[in-house]
Design an enzyme around this catalytic site. Sequence first.
Site, short mmCIF file in Angstrom:
data_model
loop_
_atom_site.label_atom_id
_atom_site.label_comp_id
_atom_site.label_asym_id
_atom_site.label_seq_id
_atom_site.Cartn_x
_atom_site.Cartn_y
_atom_site.Cartn_z
N CYS A 128 0.87 -1.14 -0.08
CA CYS A 128 0.09 -0.06 -0.17
C CYS A 128 0.93 1.36 -0.05
CB CYS A 128 -0.76 0.04 1.40
SG CYS A 128 -1.99 -1.44 1.29
N CYS A 163 -21.95 39.59 -1.40
CA CYS A 163 -22.18 39.19 -2.80
C CYS A 163 -21.27 37.98 -3.30
CB CYS A 163 -21.93 40.25 -3.76
SG CYS A 163 -20.05 40.66 -3.87
N CYS A 218 -17.55 38.23 -3.02
CA CYS A 218 -17.09 38.21 -1.66
C CYS A 218 -16.80 36.66 -1.16
CB CYS A 218 -18.16 38.84 -0.55
SG CYS A 218 -18.52 40.46 -0.75
N ASP A 260 -35.08 -2.41 -2.79
CA ASP A 260 -35.05 -3.56 -2.17
C ASP A 260 -36.05 -3.80 -1.48
OD1 ASP A 260 -33.22 -5.78 -0.88
OD2 ASP A 260 -33.76 -4.62 0.94
N ASP A 318 -27.32 -3.26 2.13
CA ASP A 318 -27.50 -2.78 0.91
C ASP A 318 -26.55 -1.83 0.54
OD1 ASP A 318 -30.04 -4.23 0.40
OD2 ASP A 318 -30.98 -2.69 1.54
#
Length: 835
Positions: free
Chosen positions: A16, A80, A83, A500, A703
Amino acid sequence: MTSITMPITGLNCAGCARRAEKALGGVDGVDEASVNFATRTAHVDFHSPASIGGLVAALAEAGYPAREREYRFRVDGLTCAGCVRRSEQSLASVDGVTSASVNLATHQAVVRAIPGMVSIPALEAAAATAGYPIAPLAEAAMVEPDHQAAEIAALRRKTILAAALTLPVFVLEMGGHAFPAFAQWLDSTIGHTPVRLLELVLTTLILAGPGRVFFARGWPALRRGAPDMNTLVALGAGAAWAYSAVATLAPGLLPAGTAHVYFEAAAMIVTLILLGRWLEARARGRAGAAIEALIGLRPETALVEIDGHAVERSVEALVPGDIVRVRPGERIPVDGAVVKGTSFVDESMLTGEPQPVEKAPGAIVTGGTVNGAGALSFRVTEVGENTVLARIVRMVSDAQGAKLPIQSQVDRITAWFVPAVIAIAALTTLVWLVFGPQPALARALVAGVSVLVIACPCAMGLATPMSIMVGTGRAAELGILFRGGDALQGLQSVGLVAFDKTGTLTEGRPEVGEIVATGPITADRALALAAAVEALSEHPLARAIAGAAAGRGLDVPAAEDFSAIPGRGARARVDGHDVAVGSARMMDDLAVVPDTLADRARGFAEAAQTPVFVAVDGAAVLLLAIADPIKPDARQAIDALHAAGLKVAMISGDTEATARAVADRLGIEDVVAEVLPDGKRAAVIGLRQRHGPVGFVGDGINDAPALAEADVGIAIGTGTDVAIESADVVLMSGNPSGIATAIELSRATMRNIRQNLFWAFGYNVVLIPVAAGVFYPATGLMLSPALAAGAMAFSSVFVVTNALRLRRFGAAGGTPPRGGKRSRHAPALEVAPAQ
């Protein structure tokens, strides 16, 4: 060159570490990368174009995401979309920050950073330098009602003061234009010059007092090369005041016939825009009411049992293991498990279901719910940020602060909007000076100022986040939790919803119905052997079989050598016998099934009941018909989805005959049957290939692969279910009718966003040319700066008010989502999940 060390997750071996190193080394600009498997850290030397965000993205794509910490802040000074962008850029520029997101509607920032590489003071300093100071938000408070109330009160005071000072200026100046006799009376009594001096004093007080905020924020932003909405107002009102001051104090400096004053324009600009911001702040406060209501569900104190006595303590002082007493009618303070007493608890505030839920010893109670007429004592299991209520608040806050994919397109446009407006105003002034009729200077000033103050980046910045904030807040009130902006936007485009079966369309509580026995073993003996095997299984069918044996009072022996066959059944050694319990597919491999049992099994399947065989020593001797009641609102939910123009599918592990019988009764047209647990993901992929974007509905536990694979995963379950942490959308109740409501709300929110964006962009595209005087040659009319300011203020208020319409959104089909009523179309049908 920059060097960083960051923690990494997901490292399980030296391989890894090598793959993570390779991922980092593949980023353009990385000079050297090394990953230490022992310390789980990566050291990287890099230069441009590599960035911390790019490194984090590379690790995430390789499957070894960097460990990040999330910080939340309140942001001041946002007015706004420009900003927002500049505030995000300032926070993202701090070393160690991987992402920064600022929301104009909530005035909150979410910053993700590498632990140990960034500090709150560094973030605060960067934000302050950019002109948008931040303050950390407490983890438990996603909104700060006190701060919002203070902001609204301050804007109210400024607006009232500005209006009081503007009124005499407006009367003195515009009254004279409207009524010449009034102007003559002023000249003869007070004098022309004293009137102008009075207007100068009053307007100066307005700009220096309630209007000072525009200059205090607008000019520094302009000096930094990052003009914002405050800059436009400061330039417009400042130019009108300066020109009028010169015309009053030194008229000889101006060309003959141009010494006009526009004090009323400068005053009205400030007053009207302050009014707009006040109304906008009030509306934003109402939009955040959903989170405030959720936070308000938790009581401040609780009665804790200490040495047999009840002592009142702060909820913050509770710890897991404390025994808490709840009196009738009181709100439950935190999550726990009942140890004494019985009562009915109203959980509608969290789940949307109106029927109180019975609670007895062993039952789970959730903080924020209301106890009924009984008294309860419960043991605390979760406190603080780990409670269901806190997790819901966090989820709603995350959804309200999310940025939809559509927002990135808006951000790219608004980044250049204010500079473009300033350029247009300068060009407008120049064109009027060169080509305009006399008095050209005065007309150029009016046109230039009008362009500056009519432009409204606020509306563009608020168009999307306000709709998200209100829409997700309303969803929470309906028991629907969106986990992010992608789900809110993606749900509207789903063309098919796949369910399901167990726990979504059915109650998830199967029971044994008819029992058919054959062979030398009696039904009770065979059932006891089956219960011995299933006592070691967690499958819903296992509990049904064990319950049937207990109901008959059978003596269940112990089993050994247990093994489960996913999607088929289970087997074990019981009292010297090989016992197998499962589906017909399992019997094909392990036992001989008599024709009489096979025929009855087909009949059970056609009646939408799940047939389960029990085989002893290789011969099937017992057949059980197991049924799971369909939820009362399941048919209504399917009908609502069809009415919304959606296709519906069901994925089931049952036999084709059983699954089809259930689907026919519910009106589901597409069935994928005999699916093993690990095959649901493939089923979702197949449905997507045939029908386009798919929403999958499951319980959020078994699920998980299918929920992750679906374009939008929808977890259905109660508030205490692990489903809260799964999927993209969570339905807090077990009512499947909420799915249609969630989809309709998604569509309504996206429709509202499109309306807001159309208004915000259309407003600017149409009215900026009007303010510039494009139509003057044809009409001879010019737009007053005061009217321009009013139009700008109205534009922001319009966007916010339009978003607030989502608060009136009702459930799909016009029926309440809060459960309870059985559909007239719901058949009295019982089905069961496949073993």
